[in-house]
Write an enzyme that holds these catalytic residues in place. Sequence first.
Site, mmCIF file in Angstrom:
data_model
loop_
_atom_site.group_PDB
_atom_site.id
_atom_site.type_symbol
_atom_site.label_atom_id
_atom_site.label_comp_id
_atom_site.label_asym_id
_atom_site.label_seq_id
_atom_site.Cartn_x
_atom_site.Cartn_y
_atom_site.Cartn_z
ATOM 1 N N ALA A 28 0.845 -1.188 0.000
ATOM 2 C CA ALA A 28 0.000 0.000 0.000
ATOM 3 C C ALA A 28 0.884 1.242 0.000
ATOM 4 O O ALA A 28 2.000 1.232 0.533
ATOM 5 C CB ALA A 28 -0.904 0.007 1.228
ATOM 6 N N LYS A 29 0.398 2.318 -0.594
ATOM 7 C CA LYS A 29 1.103 3.600 -0.556
ATOM 8 C C LYS A 29 0.526 4.402 0.607
ATOM 9 O O LYS A 29 -0.621 4.837 0.567
ATOM 10 C CB LYS A 29 0.956 4.367 -1.869
ATOM 11 C CG LYS A 29 1.786 5.649 -1.897
ATOM 12 C CD LYS A 29 1.636 6.384 -3.207
ATOM 13 C CE LYS A 29 2.548 7.610 -3.223
ATOM 14 N NZ LYS A 29 2.283 8.535 -2.107
#
Length: 359
Positions: A28-29
Site C-alpha cells: 500500500a502507498k
Amino acid sequence: MDLPVMPPVKPMLAKTAAKIPAGMQYEAKWDGFRAIAFRDGDEIELGSRTGKPLTRYFPELVPALRANVPPRCVLDGEIVIARDGLLDFDALLERIHPADSRVRMLAETTPAAFVAFDLLALGDDDLMGRSTAERRDALAAALRDTAPPVYLAPATRDVELAREWFARFEGAGLDGVIAKPLNVPYRPDERLMVKVKHERTADCVLAGYRQHKSGPVVGSLLLGLYDGAGRLQHVGVCASFPMRRREELVAELEPLRMESAEGHPWAAWQDEEAHTRGRMPGAPSRWTGTKDLSWVPLRPERVCEVAYDHMQGDRFRHTTQFRRWRPDRDPASCTYAQLEEPVSYDLREVLAPPDELPE
C-alpha cells in the site's frame, strides 16, 4: 550511534505509472511522513525524506521503537496518524510545531504509529546492497513479534491481490499502491520503484491565482467548491503549467481580474479568525513562515476541470492537474456533491498481522 548505515539517509523513491505492473512486490502507498528509523541500543533517531530529524515531533515513537524493533537496525517506513480507522494527514501536520509542550500534548491525544516496509541494516550488516526480496524476508523475520504502534507493512507478489488493494484500501485513506522490482538493491534518492495512484476529476470554480516566484505570470490557480450552505470553499490549487502557458494565462484571465478582494467570497482571507469559519487561501501556517501568501482575486465566473488523486477532509490532498475549461458549467453547480466517495475501509484491517508473503 554506530550503525553500518548512518544518518542521514535519503529514501529510495518511486516514479508514477498509470497501471500496476506485473512481476513485482506490492505494498500500500501510505499517506504520512516518510521516515528512516535508526536504532542503536537506547539511541533512536527518525530522519525525514530530506534527511532532517523528526524525532522531537514524535516522542511517543521512541519508546515504541525500543520495545518493538531489533537493538541495532535501520528501517524505512512511514509515520502515520489514524482517527476512526482512517489516516489523518492534517493531524501529522499539527506535530511540526516549535513548542515542545504542544508536541507532547498531541503525542498523548493523537499518537502516531510507524509502519515499516524496508530494512536497510540489521546488527552489523548493511543490507542496502541486497535485493528487495531478500530485504523483505529479513524485515518480516526481524519484526515477526512487533506490536502496535509499530507495524510491518503488508506486502504481496500477487498482482491481482495488489489490484484488489488498490480498490479497497483507499477507503482507509491510503494513496494507492507501490510496486518494487524484486531484484534491485536499495538506492537512496533514486526512483527505482513504481507508484500507482487514484485519479478522479472534478469541476471547480476558478476564484483567483498566485503569481509565479519568477515574476508576473501565473504560478497557481486557486480552486473552489460550494458547500451545502452556498459558501465557496478553497479546496486546492492547480500549478503545473509550462512557462509560456503561465504567461498566456495572465492575459486570458485579465477580464475576470478584480481590483481588490472586496466583494469576493474570500474577501476576509487576511483575517485569521475568518479561517475558522471556512477555507480560504492564505491560511496562517507554520509551514509558510514569511512566504508571501497574497493572490490575485478573480470574479468566480469560470469553471475548470482538474484531475485529483485524493481528498483530505474537505480539500484536495495534493496539487491537482489541469484538464480543460468547462464553459458549459455554471459555477454555482460546482459543489462537493460531485466528488466520488471511496467505500469506507478500516485501517486496522489493512494493518492486521500479515501472513507469510504470498508468492
